[in-house]
Enzyme design. Structure first.
Site, PDB file in Angstrom:
ATOM      1  N   LYS A  59       0.827  -1.217   0.000  1.00 63.79           N
ATOM      2  CA  LYS A  59       0.000   0.000   0.000  1.00 63.79           C
ATOM      3  C   LYS A  59       0.856   1.259   0.000  1.00 63.79           C
ATOM      4  CE  LYS A  59      -4.478  -1.747   1.165  1.00 63.79           C
ATOM      5  NZ  LYS A  59      -5.611  -1.844   2.073  1.00 63.79           N
TER       6      LYS A  59
ATOM      7  N   ARG B  99      -4.136 -10.154   4.044  1.00 60.02           N
ATOM      8  CA  ARG B  99      -4.402 -10.082   2.595  1.00 60.02           C
ATOM      9  C   ARG B  99      -3.164  -9.533   1.894  1.00 60.02           C
ATOM     10  NH1 ARG B  99      -6.300  -6.343  -1.107  1.00 60.02           N
ATOM     11  NH2 ARG B  99      -7.749  -7.177  -2.655  1.00 60.02           N
TER      12      ARG B  99
HETATM   13  C1  9MG Z   1     -10.111  -5.067  -1.798  1.00 64.61           C
HETATM   14  N1  9MG Z   1      -9.222  -4.565  -0.770  1.00 64.61           N
HETATM   15  C2  9MG Z   1      -8.180  -3.708  -0.954  1.00 64.61           C
HETATM   16  N2  9MG Z   1      -7.596  -3.437   0.217  1.00 64.61           N
HETATM   17  C3  9MG Z   1      -8.284  -4.132   1.160  1.00 64.61           C
HETATM   18  C4  9MG Z   1      -8.186  -4.264   2.544  1.00 64.61           C
HETATM   19  O1  9MG Z   1      -7.279  -3.603   3.251  1.00 64.61           O
HETATM   20  N3  9MG Z   1      -9.061  -5.063   3.185  1.00 64.61           N
HETATM   21  C5  9MG Z   1     -10.017  -5.722   2.488  1.00 64.61           C
HETATM   22  N4  9MG Z   1     -10.873  -6.520   3.186  1.00 64.61           N
HETATM   23  N5  9MG Z   1     -10.172  -5.642   1.165  1.00 64.61           N
HETATM   24  C6  9MG Z   1      -9.313  -4.857   0.523  1.00 64.61           C
END
Ligand code: 9MG
Length: 278
Positions: free
Chosen positions: A226, A260
């Site tokens: 990010k 994620r």
């Molecule tokens: C789709 N997406 C992009 N960033 C995300 C994040 O931090 N959490 C979740 N649940 N989905 C995300």
């Protein structure tokens, strides 16, 4: 803690890796990767799903809408066309939990019918019909906090106490989910790093991660590649592996159950060592 995702059960007593598969032409990190001759190529999608499974991911998160500021608005039909065939193809070939990153009720319903095991909604089921559609699937839902809308959320994010406000919002979404018939233990909290937050907000959320969810509620964290990492370390998007791994480890140490990520193998290694040394 266990998470029942249809035919799979995830063991959340150790952190699970959710691998990202964006079927969008314009996502910030891997946009367009699965396109050939102008269309979505299911062989490329399957290749990425196979890689996620081989590298230790237990969840594949498929999204058909880019939420980065400035991304093109996606129609319902475009999203259905990008997501549902990918869910179907992966479900037929791999024994993995499929999460669908969507806010659109019809995509939730059709993905569940095609074999999805989790609904991941960055808008926390606030669109018309989303709560009802998600409840009807019987699947776990990830409700994420976002201040504002994707196009403008980074303009001037503002909080008195970011941790308290994010937690209050997620508690309110939990109550809405339960009222709609979703089992409490199937609601996954997510603070939404980078979604209407500046770097100080993100760092404060990370420092106080354990305050963001009740102890018995699953917690998902997404920090991979990010822009916060880019700004704090002065790194381009393809130079953020070390930063992403550091934050994945910190998140797991502070109670995150699902991480994620783009870089599945490296994250799985870090989390394995963390488990062994804990
Ligand atoms: C789709 N997406 C992009 N960033 C995300 C994040 O931090 N959490 C979740 N649940 N989905 C995300």
């Amino acid at each position: 803690m266990k998470l029942n995702c249809g035919k799979h059960t995830l063991d959340l007593s150790r952190p699970q890796v959710m691998g990202i598969l964006n079927t969008t032409p314009d996502s910030f990190s891997d946009g367009g990767s699965y396109y050939a001759d102008g269309g979505l190529d299911l062989d490329l999608v399957l290749h990425r799903a196979e890689q996620i499974c081989r590298e230790g991911g237990t969840i594949v998160d498929i999204g058909g809408e880019s939420t980065r500021p400035g991304a093109a608005v996606v129609t319902e039909q475009q999203e259905l066309d990008r997501v549902v065939p990918a869910v179907e193809a992966i479900h037929q070939r791999f024994d993995v939990v499929i999460s669908v990153d969507t806010s659109t009720p019809s995509v939730m319903r059709e993905s569940a019918a095609a074999g999805a095991g989790i609904i991941n909604d960055v808008r926390a089921l606030t669109r018309d019909g989303a709560l009802e559609a998600a409840a009807a699937t019987g699947l776990p839902v990830c409700v994420m906090h976002m201040q504002g809308e994707p196009g403008s959320m980074q303009a001037n994010p503002d909080y008195r106490d970011v941790v308290r406000e994010v937690r209050a919002y997620l508690d309110e979404r939990l109550a809405a989910c339960v009222a709609a018939g979703i089992a409490r233990e199937k609601v996954i909290y997510d603070p939404g790093f980078g979604f209407g937050k500046n770097d100080q907000h993100n760092l404060e959320l990370l420092r106080r991660l354990p305050e963001l969810a009740p102890p018995d509620q699953p917690l998902l964290v997404g920090l991979s590649r990010k822009s916060m990492i880019g700004r704090l370390l002065d790194r381009a998007v393809d130079e953020r592996l070390a930063g992403s791994l550091a934050l994945a480890m910190l998140s797991a140490q502070r109670g995150a159950h699902i991480i994620r990520v783009h870089d599945v193998a490296a994250t799985a290694d870090v989390l394995k060592l963390l488990q062994l040394a804990s």
